[in-house]
Enzyme design. Sequence first.
Site, PDB file in Angstrom:
ATOM      1  N   PRO A   2      52.391   1.653  91.423  1.00  0.00           N
ATOM      2  CA  PRO A   2      52.592   1.026  92.807  1.00  0.00           C
ATOM      3  C   PRO A   2      52.460   1.661  93.475  1.00  0.00           C
ATOM      4  O   PRO A   2      53.248   2.729  93.991  1.00  0.00           O
ATOM      5  CB  PRO A   2      54.049   0.214  92.244  1.00  0.00           C
ATOM      6  CG  PRO A   2      54.907  -0.142  91.392  1.00  0.00           C
ATOM      7  CD  PRO A   2      53.841   1.066  90.397  1.00  0.00           C
ATOM      8  N   GLU A   3      52.094   1.934  94.597  1.00  0.00           N
ATOM      9  CA  GLU A   3      51.715   2.791  95.192  1.00  0.00           C
ATOM     10  C   GLU A   3      51.563   1.577  96.669  1.00  0.00           C
ATOM     11  O   GLU A   3      51.351   0.335  96.331  1.00  0.00           O
ATOM     12  CB  GLU A   3      50.484   3.694  95.436  1.00  0.00           C
ATOM     13  CG  GLU A   3      50.421   5.122  94.067  1.00  0.00           C
ATOM     14  CD  GLU A   3      49.318   5.641  94.483  1.00  0.00           C
ATOM     15  OE1 GLU A   3      48.861   5.752  95.699  1.00  0.00           O
ATOM     16  OE2 GLU A   3      49.048   5.757  93.283  1.00  0.00           O
TER      17      GLU A   3
END
Length: 271
Positions: A2-3
């Site tokens: 997750p960015e």
Amino acid sequence: MPELPEVETTCAGIRPHLVGNVFSDVQVRQTQLRWAVDAQLKQHLMGLKVVSVTRRAKYCLLNTAQGSVILHLGMSGHLKILPANTVAGKHDHVDFVFADQKMLRFNDQRKFGAVLWAEGNPLSHSLLKDLGVEPLTDDFTPHHLYQLAQNRTIPIKTFIMDGHNVVGVGNIYASESLFMANILPTRKAASLNPHDCERLVAAIKHVLQQAIKQGGTTLKDFLSPAGNPGYFSQSLQVYGRAGQGCYRCQTPIQQLKIGQRASYFCPVCQQ
DNA sequence: TTAATCACCTGAGGGC
DNA sequence: TGCCCTCAGGTGATTA
């Protein structure tokens, strides 16, 4: 995984189910995440209404009148909306059950994520108060980046991945943004001139916006709360393409460890 | 103060 | 087939 785009996609996915909903139960199966889950989490939340679901950097915030749940997905975490009482599987660490019998489930294979409670304003929490600017706001300007980079000798890729400078740019999007801006990831941050900063800021904004539009990037395990993969992985220009031809000049994409992270670049297009 | 490195945890994948 | 090793998208803490 997750960015910023993946967290934004996740927040957007859970928001319609949670806003206005009231916590009716909290089940914590695994307290040992990145930081220990507050033993009083259930007592804090029971009966509180979610007034908004927001994002700061890579943190997802479930805001109530008393405080906020701070969720971080680490490297392998994800959130799912399920019917209450859905049988828990492996790595399903925390369930937030709501009055309408929906449930928000936090699953994190590697336990690098976090579930925290912040009394009052979550932005005053120690994890959030010193963070840099949001890249998709008007505060993130070429001048701002140029000023921050003065006298900094670390590689520009490491610099833009540091959340104290600009938040939300992780390993994938750092490589992609630098390729788009024609800047070598190994260049010292202070070596960028104002024109370089202009290109890089525009590239970061563009790459993140495109990734959000496509639901994030699914490499191995990212799924939205609805269970859909992100499609930005099909748009990646350099990440994960070591040895394959650059889409612009056909030169083989090179891979290098920068700051202990795999980095991808075109040695001809990027200078 | 800055930069570099370590640690946290689990599972996939490759080599033997 | 099974064992061992390496690697992976994050980030705070520690060390130099």
